[in-house]
Design a protein around this motif. Sequence first.
Motif, PDB file in Angstrom:
ATOM      1  N   ILE A   1       0.840  -1.203   0.000  1.00  0.00           N
ATOM      2  CA  ILE A   1       0.000   0.000   0.000  1.00  0.00           C
ATOM      3  C   ILE A   1       0.869   1.245   0.000  1.00  0.00           C
ATOM      4  O   ILE A   1       0.603   2.226  -0.684  1.00  0.00           O
ATOM      5  N   THR A   2       1.966   1.213   0.774  1.00  0.00           N
ATOM      6  CA  THR A   2       2.877   2.361   0.827  1.00  0.00           C
ATOM      7  C   THR A   2       3.507   2.628  -0.530  1.00  0.00           C
ATOM      8  O   THR A   2       3.614   3.772  -0.978  1.00  0.00           O
ATOM      9  N   ASP A   3       3.934   1.543  -1.213  1.00  0.00           N
ATOM     10  CA  ASP A   3       4.544   1.697  -2.535  1.00  0.00           C
ATOM     11  C   ASP A   3       3.549   2.262  -3.535  1.00  0.00           C
ATOM     12  O   ASP A   3       3.886   3.141  -4.344  1.00  0.00           O
ATOM     13  N   GLN A   4       2.315   1.777  -3.442  1.00  0.00           N
ATOM     14  CA  GLN A   4       1.298   2.287  -4.353  1.00  0.00           C
ATOM     15  C   GLN A   4       0.981   3.743  -4.067  1.00  0.00           C
ATOM     16  O   GLN A   4       0.755   4.547  -4.972  1.00  0.00           O
ATOM     17  N   GLY A   5       0.997   4.097  -2.795  1.00  0.00           N
ATOM     18  CA  GLY A   5       0.692   5.477  -2.426  1.00  0.00           C
ATOM     19  C   GLY A   5       1.775   6.438  -2.877  1.00  0.00           C
ATOM     20  O   GLY A   5       1.520   7.605  -3.172  1.00  0.00           O
ATOM     21  N   SER A   6       3.030   5.973  -2.963  1.00  0.00           N
ATOM     22  CA  SER A   6       4.128   6.849  -3.366  1.00  0.00           C
ATOM     23  C   SER A   6       4.220   7.001  -4.884  1.00  0.00           C
ATOM     24  O   SER A   6       5.002   7.807  -5.377  1.00  0.00           O
ATOM     25  N   ASN A   7       3.430   6.279  -5.689  1.00  0.00           N
ATOM     26  CA  ASN A   7       3.460   6.374  -7.156  1.00  0.00           C
ATOM     27  C   ASN A   7       2.542   7.516  -7.611  1.00  0.00           C
ATOM     28  O   ASN A   7       1.462   7.298  -8.150  1.00  0.00           O
ATOM     29  N   ASP A   8       3.034   8.771  -7.371  1.00  0.00           N
ATOM     30  CA  ASP A   8       2.265   9.980  -7.702  1.00  0.00           C
ATOM     31  C   ASP A   8       2.467  10.297  -9.195  1.00  0.00           C
ATOM     32  O   ASP A   8       3.608  10.497  -9.634  1.00  0.00           O
TER      33      ASP A   8
ATOM     34  N   LEU B   1       1.879  13.045 -10.999  1.00  0.00           N
ATOM     35  CA  LEU B   1       2.488  14.363 -11.212  1.00  0.00           C
ATOM     36  C   LEU B   1       3.977  14.324 -10.933  1.00  0.00           C
ATOM     37  O   LEU B   1       4.791  14.890 -11.685  1.00  0.00           O
ATOM     38  N   GLU B   2       4.331  13.633  -9.842  1.00  0.00           N
ATOM     39  CA  GLU B   2       5.747  13.487  -9.504  1.00  0.00           C
ATOM     40  C   GLU B   2       6.478  12.746 -10.595  1.00  0.00           C
ATOM     41  O   GLU B   2       7.604  13.092 -10.970  1.00  0.00           O
ATOM     42  N   ALA B   3       5.828  11.737 -11.141  1.00  0.00           N
ATOM     43  CA  ALA B   3       6.449  10.944 -12.206  1.00  0.00           C
ATOM     44  C   ALA B   3       6.648  11.779 -13.468  1.00  0.00           C
ATOM     45  O   ALA B   3       7.672  11.666 -14.158  1.00  0.00           O
ATOM     46  N   GLN B   4       5.656  12.632 -13.781  1.00  0.00           N
ATOM     47  CA  GLN B   4       5.762  13.478 -14.974  1.00  0.00           C
ATOM     48  C   GLN B   4       6.935  14.446 -14.860  1.00  0.00           C
ATOM     49  O   GLN B   4       7.718  14.617 -15.795  1.00  0.00           O
ATOM     50  N   PHE B   5       7.034  15.104 -13.708  1.00  0.00           N
ATOM     51  CA  PHE B   5       8.152  16.033 -13.513  1.00  0.00           C
ATOM     52  C   PHE B   5       9.489  15.305 -13.590  1.00  0.00           C
ATOM     53  O   PHE B   5      10.472  15.827 -14.125  1.00  0.00           O
TER      54      PHE B   5
END
Length: 214
Positions: free
Chosen positions: A178-185, A187-191
């Motif tokens: 769940i933590t790993d999934q929650g950290s897959n943002d 917008l963060e990935a796009q930047f």
Amino acid sequence: MNLIKRLTTSFNATLENAVGELENHDAIVEANIRKTRQAVAKTQARLASLQKQQLSYESQLKQAKEQISVWEGRAKSIASTDEPKALQCLSRRNQCESESRRLTQAIEQQSNLIIKVADNLHALKSKLDDMSQRHDLMRSRQSVAEVNRVAFKADQSQALNDTFERWEASVLETELTITDQGSNDPLEAQFSREESKSELQNQLKALKDDQAQS
């Protein structure tokens, strides 16, 4: 889990019942040993009494035989001088002979009785020894069974700890997922992609500038 718990509870109850039965058996056997020991003591006392009575009979028989000779001798000594008294002496001798025969028969019967009682005593002692030996053996086996029962319970506790550890590991794995999934943002990935691409473009431009100058 419920099935295992029910089976474990049932097995523990079976063990408890088995131990309870063993304790009842122990009490029953111990009571029989106590009764047999009392029978041995009574039989020993009876045998001693019979042997003592036989010694008394033998002493009386010895005295009776001695009196036979005494009265017969007296009768002979006065046979020619005092016939009436001599006859009385012979009557006493005859009484002693009758007593001697009675005592001889009593001693024979007493001897047979002593043999039977002694045989019974030997059988009782053998039975007592056998019961005591088997009792000690069963008590030892019961002690081992009790130790094994405690060890089994300890093993169950360890198995329960292992279950808790596996459960905790499963929960921890779920929490990490769940933590790993929650950290897959997104917008963060796009930047991150744009910044990486910009860095690569700068590196390429620097490489081209170096080629142009050379």
